[in-house]
Write a protein that holds these residues in place. Structure first.
Motif, PDB file in Angstrom:
ATOM      1  N   VAL A 114     -10.731   3.257  -7.663  1.00  0.00           N
ATOM      2  CA  VAL A 114      -9.353   2.797  -7.091  1.00  0.00           C
ATOM      3  C   VAL A 114      -9.678   1.184  -7.524  1.00  0.00           C
ATOM      4  O   VAL A 114      -9.632   0.448  -7.416  1.00  0.00           O
ATOM      5  N   PHE A 115      -8.291   1.451  -8.080  1.00  0.00           N
ATOM      6  CA  PHE A 115      -7.611  -0.396  -8.667  1.00  0.00           C
ATOM      7  C   PHE A 115      -6.437  -0.658  -7.594  1.00  0.00           C
ATOM      8  O   PHE A 115      -6.112  -0.217  -7.867  1.00  0.00           O
ATOM      9  N   ILE A 116      -7.105  -1.515  -7.019  1.00  0.00           N
ATOM     10  CA  ILE A 116      -5.522  -2.607  -6.348  1.00  0.00           C
ATOM     11  C   ILE A 116      -5.659  -3.761  -7.058  1.00  0.00           C
ATOM     12  O   ILE A 116      -6.363  -4.697  -7.143  1.00  0.00           O
ATOM     13  N   ASP A 117      -3.867  -3.511  -7.065  1.00  0.00           N
ATOM     14  CA  ASP A 117      -3.420  -4.712  -8.392  1.00  0.00           C
ATOM     15  C   ASP A 117      -3.629  -5.302  -7.366  1.00  0.00           C
ATOM     16  O   ASP A 117      -3.324  -5.886  -6.046  1.00  0.00           O
ATOM     17  N   GLY A 118      -2.583  -6.780  -8.561  1.00  0.00           N
ATOM     18  CA  GLY A 118      -2.118  -8.098  -7.453  1.00  0.00           C
ATOM     19  C   GLY A 118      -1.108  -8.378  -7.277  1.00  0.00           C
ATOM     20  O   GLY A 118      -0.298  -7.350  -7.545  1.00  0.00           O
ATOM     21  N   GLY A 119      -1.011  -9.942  -6.405  1.00  0.00           N
ATOM     22  CA  GLY A 119       0.389  -9.897  -6.102  1.00  0.00           C
ATOM     23  C   GLY A 119       0.460 -10.816  -4.961  1.00  0.00           C
ATOM     24  O   GLY A 119       0.222 -11.838  -4.618  1.00  0.00           O
ATOM     25  N   ARG A 120       1.472 -10.264  -3.650  1.00  0.00           N
ATOM     26  CA  ARG A 120       0.584 -10.369  -1.950  1.00  0.00           C
ATOM     27  C   ARG A 120       0.334  -9.510  -1.618  1.00  0.00           C
ATOM     28  O   ARG A 120       0.886  -8.778  -1.522  1.00  0.00           O
ATOM     29  N   GLN A 121      -0.581 -10.312  -0.649  1.00  0.00           N
ATOM     30  CA  GLN A 121      -1.870  -9.219   0.516  1.00  0.00           C
ATOM     31  C   GLN A 121      -1.119  -9.409   1.449  1.00  0.00           C
ATOM     32  O   GLN A 121      -1.849  -8.301   1.457  1.00  0.00           O
ATOM     33  N   TRP A 122      -0.451  -9.739   1.795  1.00  0.00           N
ATOM     34  CA  TRP A 122       0.206  -9.056   2.370  1.00  0.00           C
ATOM     35  C   TRP A 122       1.429  -8.047   3.310  1.00  0.00           C
ATOM     36  O   TRP A 122       0.918  -7.071   4.194  1.00  0.00           O
ATOM     37  N   ARG A 123       1.814  -7.351   1.828  1.00  0.00           N
ATOM     38  CA  ARG A 123       2.345  -6.500   1.274  1.00  0.00           C
ATOM     39  C   ARG A 123       1.384  -5.093   2.173  1.00  0.00           C
ATOM     40  O   ARG A 123       1.648  -3.944   1.570  1.00  0.00           O
ATOM     41  N   LEU A 124      -0.512  -5.135   1.041  1.00  0.00           N
ATOM     42  CA  LEU A 124      -1.087  -4.112   1.487  1.00  0.00           C
ATOM     43  C   LEU A 124      -1.050  -4.061   2.752  1.00  0.00           C
ATOM     44  O   LEU A 124      -1.522  -3.077   3.285  1.00  0.00           O
ATOM     45  N   THR A 125      -1.121  -5.161   3.428  1.00  0.00           N
ATOM     46  CA  THR A 125      -2.545  -5.004   4.841  1.00  0.00           C
ATOM     47  C   THR A 125      -1.228  -4.712   5.942  1.00  0.00           C
ATOM     48  O   THR A 125      -0.980  -4.190   6.968  1.00  0.00           O
ATOM     49  N   ASP A 126       0.509  -5.050   5.581  1.00  0.00           N
ATOM     50  CA  ASP A 126       1.432  -4.914   6.563  1.00  0.00           C
ATOM     51  C   ASP A 126       1.958  -3.370   6.284  1.00  0.00           C
ATOM     52  O   ASP A 126       2.500  -2.897   7.584  1.00  0.00           O
ATOM     53  N   VAL A 127       1.425  -2.570   5.283  1.00  0.00           N
ATOM     54  CA  VAL A 127       2.128  -1.042   4.997  1.00  0.00           C
ATOM     55  C   VAL A 127       1.333  -0.302   5.467  1.00  0.00           C
ATOM     56  O   VAL A 127       0.981   1.061   5.986  1.00  0.00           O
ATOM     57  N   TYR A 128      -0.269  -0.331   4.948  1.00  0.00           N
ATOM     58  CA  TYR A 128      -1.634   0.162   4.905  1.00  0.00           C
ATOM     59  C   TYR A 128      -2.470   0.128   6.066  1.00  0.00           C
ATOM     60  O   TYR A 128      -2.955   1.335   6.404  1.00  0.00           O
ATOM     61  N   LEU A 129      -2.510  -1.126   6.997  1.00  0.00           N
ATOM     62  CA  LEU A 129      -3.691  -1.445   7.999  1.00  0.00           C
ATOM     63  C   LEU A 129      -3.065  -0.078   9.138  1.00  0.00           C
ATOM     64  O   LEU A 129      -2.143   0.476   9.514  1.00  0.00           O
ATOM     65  N   ASN A 130      -3.589   0.403   9.896  1.00  0.00           N
ATOM     66  CA  ASN A 130      -4.057   1.209  10.897  1.00  0.00           C
ATOM     67  C   ASN A 130      -2.730   2.209  10.003  1.00  0.00           C
ATOM     68  O   ASN A 130      -2.391   3.057  11.562  1.00  0.00           O
ATOM     69  N   THR A 131      -3.392   3.032   8.880  1.00  0.00           N
ATOM     70  CA  THR A 131      -2.968   4.429   8.227  1.00  0.00           C
ATOM     71  C   THR A 131      -4.348   4.143   7.875  1.00  0.00           C
ATOM     72  O   THR A 131      -5.415   4.875   8.242  1.00  0.00           O
ATOM     73  N   LYS A 132      -3.377   6.443   6.920  1.00  0.00           N
ATOM     74  CA  LYS A 132      -4.853   7.098   7.060  1.00  0.00           C
ATOM     75  C   LYS A 132      -5.497   6.170   5.475  1.00  0.00           C
ATOM     76  O   LYS A 132      -6.247   6.761   4.981  1.00  0.00           O
ATOM     77  N   VAL A 133      -4.281   5.491   4.438  1.00  0.00           N
ATOM     78  CA  VAL A 133      -5.121   4.793   3.337  1.00  0.00           C
ATOM     79  C   VAL A 133      -6.545   4.335   3.635  1.00  0.00           C
ATOM     80  O   VAL A 133      -7.483   4.281   2.922  1.00  0.00           O
TER      81      VAL A 133
END
Length: 264
Positions: A114-133
């Motif tokens: 799995v490759f998690i690309d760059g940008g702004r990290q809040w976009r990742l945590t805001d949508v994926y924390l506390n989900t099945k991801v």
């Protein structure tokens, strides 16, 4: 020849790394790879390929941290070329309900890399924390797979999230945006260090949270965490800071110029 060093997490480095080693040893069967930005190098691509399954890899790209409208085709094509595969699954959404669906996370159930690309990290945590991801990503590691992240994708691998403020990437500690995915326990990962003059930016984080290990990574440089070893591969430096006085780690020197590791 690869520019790399292997860091055994031994008692000789206990002041800085002892608690870190005890927490990661045996927790994951897989491999975490954090890159400090950049486009990578042949040595880095070889590491991805060898650890991620080669031509039999099942590759997933998570580009959610990218800036709006950014073209992900070059990243997809690059991953296909690195692994010699025909298909790369893409997981990307801004919808938390969708992220929490079985259909959305299905590609992760078979993923080897799995490759998690760059940008702004809040976009990742805001949508994926506390989900099945996040649990499915952790399952990739439990199966012996690889999760690699670059820039923002590297920072999110840690338990403490640096530069998580949606307003500015220059804000290192942002209340309400300090939780990463936590695959590397008791750590904070920063990136683009030498390139952007960030050598001392983790100091306030460690002062406020002295149990954390701070890791700063230059572009085109990776750390590879597997079992109780921490390996550095690439062109740049890896900086570190833990509780107590900063200490330069005693690496096993190779007969070629290795990527450098320094204390903050």
């Amino acid at each position: 020849m690869k520019a790399k060093k292997v860091l055994p997490l031994l008692l000789s480095s206990a002041v800085l790394l002892g608690s870190f080693a005890s927490r990661i040893t045996g927790r994951n069967q897989g491999v975490l790879i954090a890159m400090g930005g950049g486009n990578g190098t042949p040595e880095i691509y070889e590491t991805w390929r060898n650890l991620g399954g080669g031509k039999n890899a099942r590759v997933v790209l998570i580009p959610t941290a990218n800036n709006p409208g950014e073209d992900i085709a070059p990243v997809i094509n690059g991953l296909k070329q690195v692994f010699g595969v025909q298909d790369v699954a893409v997981l990307d959404t801004k919808d938390r309900a969708k992220a929490n669906s079985a259909q959305f996370v299905a590609p992760l159930k078979q993923a080897t890399f799995v490759f998690i690309d760059g940008g702004r990290q809040w976009r990742l945590t805001d949508v994926y924390l506390n989900t099945k991801v996040v649990p499915e990503l952790r399952n990739v590691l439990k199966r012996g797979g690889v999760i690699a992240g670059s820039s923002a994708g590297a920072s999110v691998l840690a338990s403490y999230l640096v530069r998580g403020d949606p307003k500015s990437a220059e804000i290192v500690m942002a209340e309400g945006h300090e939780r990463g995915f936590g695959f590397l326990a008791n750590s904070a990962i920063d990136q683009h260090i030498s390139e952007r003059g960030r050598e001392h930016d983790l100091e306030p984080v460690i002062a406020a949270h002295p149990k954390l290990l701070g890791i700063g990574i230059d572009p085109d440089t990776i750390i590879v965490v597997k079992g109780n070893k921490f390996e550095v591969i690439g062109k740049g430096k890896v900086f570190h800071n833990g509780s107590g006085p900063p200490t330069v780690l005693d690496f096993v020197r190779q007969p070629f110029r290795p990527a450098q590791t320094e204390a903050f």
